[in-house]
Motif scaffolding. Structure first.
Motif, PDB file in Angstrom:
ATOM      1  N   LYS A   1       1.041  -0.935   0.051  1.00 46.18           N
ATOM      2  CA  LYS A   1      -0.094  -0.043   0.267  1.00 46.18           C
ATOM      3  C   LYS A   1       0.938   1.256  -0.253  1.00 46.18           C
ATOM      4  N   GLN A   2       1.986   1.641   0.823  1.00 47.04           N
ATOM      5  CA  GLN A   2       2.631   2.923   0.686  1.00 47.04           C
ATOM      6  C   GLN A   2       3.527   2.600  -0.508  1.00 47.04           C
ATOM      7  N   SER A   3       3.470   1.722  -0.957  1.00 50.24           N
ATOM      8  CA  SER A   3       4.678   2.427  -2.376  1.00 50.24           C
ATOM      9  C   SER A   3       3.825   2.425  -3.646  1.00 50.24           C
ATOM     10  N   THR A   4       4.208   3.190  -4.235  1.00 48.77           N
ATOM     11  CA  THR A   4       4.312   4.209  -5.226  1.00 48.77           C
ATOM     12  C   THR A   4       5.006   3.469  -6.765  1.00 48.77           C
ATOM     13  N   GLY A   5       5.073   2.323  -6.639  1.00 49.27           N
ATOM     14  CA  GLY A   5       5.218   1.474  -7.714  1.00 49.27           C
ATOM     15  C   GLY A   5       4.408   0.165  -7.472  1.00 49.27           C
TER      16      GLY A   5
ATOM     17  N   THR B   1      17.979   9.926  -3.003  1.00 44.58           N
ATOM     18  CA  THR B   1      16.820   9.794  -2.844  1.00 44.58           C
ATOM     19  C   THR B   1      15.745  10.967  -1.932  1.00 44.58           C
ATOM     20  N   SER B   2      15.210  11.053  -3.132  1.00 43.64           N
ATOM     21  CA  SER B   2      13.350  12.049  -1.982  1.00 43.64           C
ATOM     22  C   SER B   2      12.514  11.415  -2.279  1.00 43.64           C
TER      23      SER B   2
ATOM     24  N   THR C   1       5.906  11.794  -4.939  1.00 40.87           N
ATOM     25  CA  THR C   1       6.300  11.128  -5.906  1.00 40.87           C
ATOM     26  C   THR C   1       7.834  10.935  -4.946  1.00 40.87           C
ATOM     27  N   ASP C   2       8.619   9.379  -5.460  1.00 40.71           N
ATOM     28  CA  ASP C   2       9.902   9.145  -5.434  1.00 40.71           C
ATOM     29  C   ASP C   2      11.012   8.827  -6.287  1.00 40.71           C
ATOM     30  N   LEU C   3      11.926   9.929  -6.215  1.00 39.28           N
ATOM     31  CA  LEU C   3      13.328  10.780  -7.094  1.00 39.28           C
ATOM     32  C   LEU C   3      14.300  10.317  -6.850  1.00 39.28           C
ATOM     33  N   GLY C   4      15.215   9.719  -7.757  1.00 41.64           N
ATOM     34  CA  GLY C   4      16.719   8.950  -7.370  1.00 41.64           C
ATOM     35  C   GLY C   4      17.349   9.106  -8.228  1.00 41.64           C
ATOM     36  N   LEU C   5      18.687   9.075  -8.446  1.00 42.78           N
ATOM     37  CA  LEU C   5      19.901   9.150  -8.597  1.00 42.78           C
ATOM     38  C   LEU C   5      20.831   9.020  -8.477  1.00 42.78           C
ATOM     39  N   ARG C   6      21.508   7.290  -9.087  1.00 42.89           N
ATOM     40  CA  ARG C   6      22.431   6.218  -7.965  1.00 42.89           C
ATOM     41  C   ARG C   6      23.364   6.624  -9.627  1.00 42.89           C
ATOM     42  N   TYR C   7      24.962   6.483  -8.865  1.00 39.50           N
ATOM     43  CA  TYR C   7      26.169   6.628  -9.633  1.00 39.50           C
ATOM     44  C   TYR C   7      26.888   5.152  -9.060  1.00 39.50           C
ATOM     45  N   ASP C   8      27.949   4.406 -10.566  1.00 34.77           N
ATOM     46  CA  ASP C   8      28.008   3.270  -9.604  1.00 34.77           C
ATOM     47  C   ASP C   8      29.330   2.999 -10.900  1.00 34.77           C
ATOM     48  N   LEU C   9      30.522   2.139  -9.932  1.00 36.63           N
ATOM     49  CA  LEU C   9      31.226   1.712 -10.921  1.00 36.63           C
ATOM     50  C   LEU C   9      31.633   0.933 -11.286  1.00 36.63           C
ATOM     51  N   TYR C  10      31.712   0.237 -11.679  1.00 35.96           N
ATOM     52  CA  TYR C  10      31.727  -1.065 -11.624  1.00 35.96           C
ATOM     53  C   TYR C  10      32.734  -1.535 -12.850  1.00 35.96           C
ATOM     54  N   ASN C  11      34.298  -2.155 -12.591  1.00 35.56           N
ATOM     55  CA  ASN C  11      35.157  -2.821 -13.577  1.00 35.56           C
ATOM     56  C   ASN C  11      35.471  -1.692 -14.137  1.00 35.56           C
TER      57      ASN C  11
ATOM     58  N   PRO D   1      19.169   6.904 -13.286  1.00 34.60           N
ATOM     59  CA  PRO D   1      17.902   7.736 -12.664  1.00 34.60           C
ATOM     60  C   PRO D   1      16.817   6.732 -12.479  1.00 34.60           C
ATOM     61  N   ARG D   2      15.885   7.120 -11.514  1.00 39.21           N
ATOM     62  CA  ARG D   2      15.064   6.297 -10.936  1.00 39.21           C
ATOM     63  C   ARG D   2      13.472   7.109 -10.449  1.00 39.21           C
ATOM     64  N   LEU D   3      12.400   7.306 -11.486  1.00 39.16           N
ATOM     65  CA  LEU D   3      11.467   7.577 -11.389  1.00 39.16           C
ATOM     66  C   LEU D   3      10.001   6.767 -10.841  1.00 39.16           C
ATOM     67  N   ASN D   4       9.493   7.004  -9.653  1.00 37.92           N
ATOM     68  CA  ASN D   4       7.761   6.538  -9.265  1.00 37.92           C
ATOM     69  C   ASN D   4       7.485   7.852  -8.657  1.00 37.92           C
ATOM     70  N   THR D   5       5.765   7.652  -9.569  1.00 36.51           N
ATOM     71  CA  THR D   5       5.136   8.910  -9.532  1.00 36.51           C
ATOM     72  C   THR D   5       3.732   8.566  -8.788  1.00 36.51           C
ATOM     73  N   LYS D   6       3.168   8.622  -7.946  1.00 34.02           N
ATOM     74  CA  LYS D   6       1.495   7.803  -7.653  1.00 34.02           C
ATOM     75  C   LYS D   6       0.515   9.404  -6.985  1.00 34.02           C
ATOM     76  N   LEU D   7      -0.888   9.790  -8.409  1.00 36.71           N
ATOM     77  CA  LEU D   7      -1.058  10.654  -8.235  1.00 36.71           C
ATOM     78  C   LEU D   7      -2.397   9.519  -7.475  1.00 36.71           C
ATOM     79  N   SER D   8      -3.689  10.523  -7.028  1.00 36.79           N
ATOM     80  CA  SER D   8      -4.621   9.817  -6.111  1.00 36.79           C
ATOM     81  C   SER D   8      -5.853  10.680  -6.765  1.00 36.79           C
ATOM     82  N   LEU D   9      -6.049  10.354  -7.717  1.00 36.24           N
ATOM     83  CA  LEU D   9      -7.217  10.680  -9.109  1.00 36.24           C
ATOM     84  C   LEU D   9      -8.413  10.471  -7.632  1.00 36.24           C
TER      85      LEU D   9
END
Length: 902
Positions: free
Chosen positions: A110-114, A519-520, A533-543, A550-558
């Motif tokens: 229930k609490q998830s925006t996704g 994340t915000s 809205t859940d916003l986020g930006l991630r930086y990874d250094l792999y190999n 970037p990540r985005l999840n948003t939910k609007l209660s119509l």
């Protein structure tokens, strides 16, 4: 002036900086106070605990606010408040079969925006699972079947791929399937246990990048899951409180996955002693858990033990599987200031090695696995203007797994080639009869550390919650690697790729990963409607490769009932150590083998091809998701559509090389080995593979979930889910054909690759009859299979390019591809036309589960998969006119369990 100043001070002091919500927490049955109930502010993450009298008080900065009341063994409650209160009275019910409604399927969080799904402890227990693999069958779109504990259990998410062995109600995506795209999918699933990563990136095995089942996908038989994900049968269910499945857009807080995320939450705190025993098929297990409070407010200890023994074929001891998992955790909370959780987990396969004897051969095989995980998570709470809390989490994981295969050989003596250098060597022989063994020892070590800062605040128009964090991960394999205990390297035929002892500790350096993220969570209103809205930006250094995700999840209660969701994000999965450090290749050739009554003489040659560390990129997936949720008092429904584009998937690229194999002339002697001298060379083809990023997959589909709450007149609730999935796979690597005509100038032809598409559509209806007054739950599940279709377009039998005898590359003009010159490299495959494999009939399958709980705490459970033994037959007429039959369901299987809560 002084009077005015005094008035201002008094006014300021009279304004409360934070409002208070307080009250009392009671047991719903006995009305007795409940101590140590966790009261958490879901908006800010702040918490408090109830005292010995069940009294609590928590500070609240702004309204409205949601408080969650949680105590192990009780049903969680969540309440919203619009103003300060001091007379709150909360009654918590026991989490057993006497509550009003029980959960038996996965439900939307229930609490998830996704589109996150949650499996609570009640659903996990009622499925009567023996491992996490059984529980994952509750994900919508997964067929239900008896799991096989003697093969690796891999989880795939949102993929339509199947083959003929998994097409008809088999363990699709959870069983033995060597499809490269499915293996990439399973490898891309991330796992978290109490917010700490769990993966299989460090393990390696033999075969060192030579054949299709080596390199990226190494020695994929039975229990091996090296380079392809976590084997779920080794994950026990002891002390698991909930499992969250994120198939869509996960938070930027989490990395190193590109398919989905499984978040396993363990129980920490007081729980009564509980013992559970189960029996299913050829396996049985016992599980014991308990949590108790330490004296002098020193926190809680919680422990669990899980034992499992299985033998799918009692006639063969080689199929036995036996494991034990244990866990011990210490949790401590200091109100409004500090909380800490220290966990130690140990697991071991204890059957080790089994031997099968018969008149022909003695065989021994086994997989000895031991692992320990030590994790600690600490959180400090502050009242600073710029910081609410600081979290520091650390993990140390170390294991040792040894696979051993031993067989008795009676070959009459075979030449041994075991040189580590390139050149020609005189060879020794094996004994006439001996035991040959191959052993692979892994000692995977992982270190993980996370530091995270959190701050939340509210403005006139919105509420904000920010998280800033960094991760550091180090993976290293200290194992001996591949070795043969008697050091006998057999070569039975020429032109065979040889295997050597490979020490993982010296070959493979540590793999270091660094990540940071922000994340915000923003809660506001849009056109007067609640918008989160859940916003986020991630930086990874792999190999050595940097990535921004970037990540985005948003939910609007119509409206109060209808909510709309949308999400998008980029995800990356780092390559395994198996892909990064495949080791050297050895090509062994027996040049001569002369045996008389007076001597035996063998001559061999070895080519060595040294691998440099390949520049393998992370595999990536771009995800989009949208959906609608509709909730009323009598039912809830959700519709989710998704589109995932995976690229840079892991596979092996084929290489060819012409090497010069030396030729010798021999001078023979009656009483000793011959003399020899090199007289020339013979061109010899070396064929090998290396890891690369060349797989692409497009996945899209629709998911429907409908939950009808309990109809009181019949004490029955209904859950309906349906999933349509489409997958298109493609690799730009060509196919190859070799000329069998030694006089033709074209030697190796290149054929254009073609895509492959899959479609599946199935649904599940679950009716749950629940009578709380007597603690009875009867669950009937009906599966419907509507479609399982795969198609391949027509493939060109004509090569578009070729390599000549000197391995020079040549393009073939399109108008010339049918010339007689290129007949030797034309594909001889008779199945090059467009092909399709389709489920030609609709069919169903039916499953029954029964659970009865007594007031004493005793519970009996029973289940039957395909309890009607419904086994429809599909008739097919093959292209040659032959009639074939396929059973669409597995036969009936059943089991049961008994548990007691003290």
């Amino acid at each position: 002036m002084k009077a005015r100043l005094l008035i201002i001070i008094c006014l300021l002091l009279s304004i409360p900086l934070q409002a208070q919500i307080g009250g009392k927490l009671l047991d719903a049955e006995s009305q007795q106070p409940l101590m140590n109930v966790l009261v958490r502010n879901l908006n800010t993450g702040r918490w408090t605990l109830s005292d010995r009298n069940g009294v609590f008080e928590i500070s609240v900065k702004s309204f409205p606010v949601k408080l969650q009341y949680h105590l192990l063994g009780k049903v969680d409650q969540t309440h919203s408040y619009t103003k300060a209160q001091q007379q709150v009275r909360i009654l918590l019910k026991d989490d057993n079969l006497s509550i009003d409604e029980v959960q038996v399927v996965a439900k939307r969080k229930k609490q998830s925006t996704g589109s996150n799904l949650v499996l609570q402890k009640q659903a996990i227990e009622l499925v009567q699972a023996q491992s996490v693999a059984d529980v994952m069958q509750l994900i919508p779109g997964k067929p239900l079947s008896e799991s096989d504990l003697h093969e690796r259990q891999l989880l795939t998410l949102r993929s339509a791929i199947f083959n003929e062995t998994t097409k008809f109600n088999k363990n699709q995506g959870l069983g033995y399937n060597n499809n490269e795209y499915l293996l990439n999918n399973s490898f891309g699933v991330g796992y978290l246990v109490d917010d700490m990563p769990l993966n299989n990136n460090v393990n390696m095995t033999g075969g060192r990048g030579v054949t299709l089942k080596s390199g990226v996908f190494a020695n994929l038989e039975e229990n091996s899951s090296v380079g392809v994900g976590v084997d779920l049968k080794n994950l026990s269910l002891e002390n698991i409180e909930s499992i969250e499945v994120v198939q869509g857009i996960s938070s930027a807080r989490y990395g190193d996955h590109n398919t989905g995320l499984i978040k396993i939450k363990k129980a920490h705190g007081y729980t009564p002693l509980r013992v559970n025993a189960n029996l299913r098929g050829g396996s049985y297990g016992i599980n014991l858990t308990q949590g108790f409070e330490l004296k002098n407010n020193q926190g809680f200890l919680n422990f669990g033990v899980d034992y499992l023994n299985s033998n799918s074929d009692p006639r063969s001891v080689l199929s036995a599987f036996e494991r034990i998992n244990t866990s011990l955790s210490w949790s401590y909370r200091r109100k409004k200031k500090f909380e800490n959780r220290l966990t130690v987990q140990y697991g071991q396969n204890i059957n080790s090695y089994n031997t099968l004897e018969n008149a022909i051969t003695n065989r021994t095989k086994g997989f000895d696995n031991k692992s320990i995980r030590i994790s600690n998570a600490s959180t400090w709470f502050t009242n600073a203007s710029w910081l609410d809390k600081l979290e520091v989490s650390s993990l140390l994981s170390y294991g040792k797994n040894v696979s051993r295969s031993i067989s008795e050989k009676n070959t009459g003596g075979t030449p041994i080639i075991n040189s580590l250098d390139e050149g020609t060597f005189e060879l020794s022989y094996t004994p006439v009869s001996f035991f040959a063994s191959e052993v692979i020892e892994n000692k995977p070590f992982s270190f993980f550390n996370r530091i995270e800062l959190s701050k939340s605040f509210k403005t006139a128009s919105a509420r904000y919650a920010f998280n800033f964090g960094t991760n550091l991960g180090i993976d290293k394999n200290f194992g001996r690697g591949n070795y043969s205990e008697n050091d006998l390297k057999l070569l039975s035929t020429p032109d065979r790729v040889g295997y050597r002892n490979v020490n993982f500790n010296s070959l493979v350096p540590a793999d270091v990963k660094f990540s940071s993220y922000v994340t915000s969570k923003i809660s506001t209103k849009l056109f007067g409607k609640i918008w989160v809205t859940d916003l986020g930006l991630r930086y990874d250094l792999y190999n050595g490769i940097s990535m921004l995700s970037p990540r985005l999840n948003t939910k609007l209660s119509l409206s109060r009932k209808l909510k709309a969701r949308f999400g998008a994000g980029l995800f990356a999965k780092s390559p395994s150590l198996q892909s990064l450090f495949p080791g050297n290749l050895y090509y062994d050739f027996v040049i001569a083998d002369f045996r008389t009554n007076n001597y035996s003489f063998a001559l061999g040659h070895t080519f060595v091809r040294k691998y440099e560390t390949p520049n393998i990129k992370p595999s990536k997936t771009l995800k989009f998701e949208t959906g609608l949720d509709y909730t009323t008092k009598s039912y809830s429904a959700s519709l989710t559509g998704y589109f995932n584009k995976q690229y840079d998937g892991f596979t092996n690229q084929r290489y060819f090389e012409i090497a010069q194999l030396p030729e010798f002339s021999y001078t023979f002697h009656p009483d000793r080995a011959p003399d020899y001298v090199q007289i020339g060379t013979t061109p010899t083809l070396l064929d090998y593979r290396r890891a690369t990023n060349s797989l692409e997959a497009t996945n899209y589909g629709l998911e429907v979930l409908l939950a009808i709450r309990k109809i009181r007149s019949i004490n029955t609730s209904f859950n309906i889910n349906a999933a349509y999935r489409y997958t298109r796979t493609f690799s730009d690597l060509p196919g190859y054909t070799k000329s069998k005509d030694s006089s033709s100038e074209p030697f190796i032809g290149l054929l254009r690759p073609v895509p492959q598409t899959y479609k599946t559509f199935n649904s599940t209806i679950t009716a749950t009859h629940h009578v709380p007054s007597i603690g009875l739950v009867i669950t009937l599940t009906a599966e419907q299979f509507f479609n399982a279709d795969t198609s391949i377009p027509e493939r060109d039998r004509y090569a578009y390019a070729y390599y000549d005898r000197n391995m020079q590359y040549h393009n073939i003009p399109e108008q010339d591809r049918g010339l007689d010159k290129y007949i030797p490299i034309r594909s001889t495959n008779n199945n090059l036309g467009a092909s399709s494999s389709r489920l030609e009939t609709f069919y169903g399958n039916y499953h029954l589960r029964v659970a009865k709980e007594f007031e004493s705490g005793l519970r009996f459970s029973f289940y039957a998969i395909n309890f009607l033994n419904h086994r429809p037959i599909l008739e097919r007429i093959n292209s040659d006119g032959e009639l074939t039959y396929s059973e669409l369901n597995r036969p009936i299987s059943f089991g049961g369990s008994v548990s007691y809560k003290f």
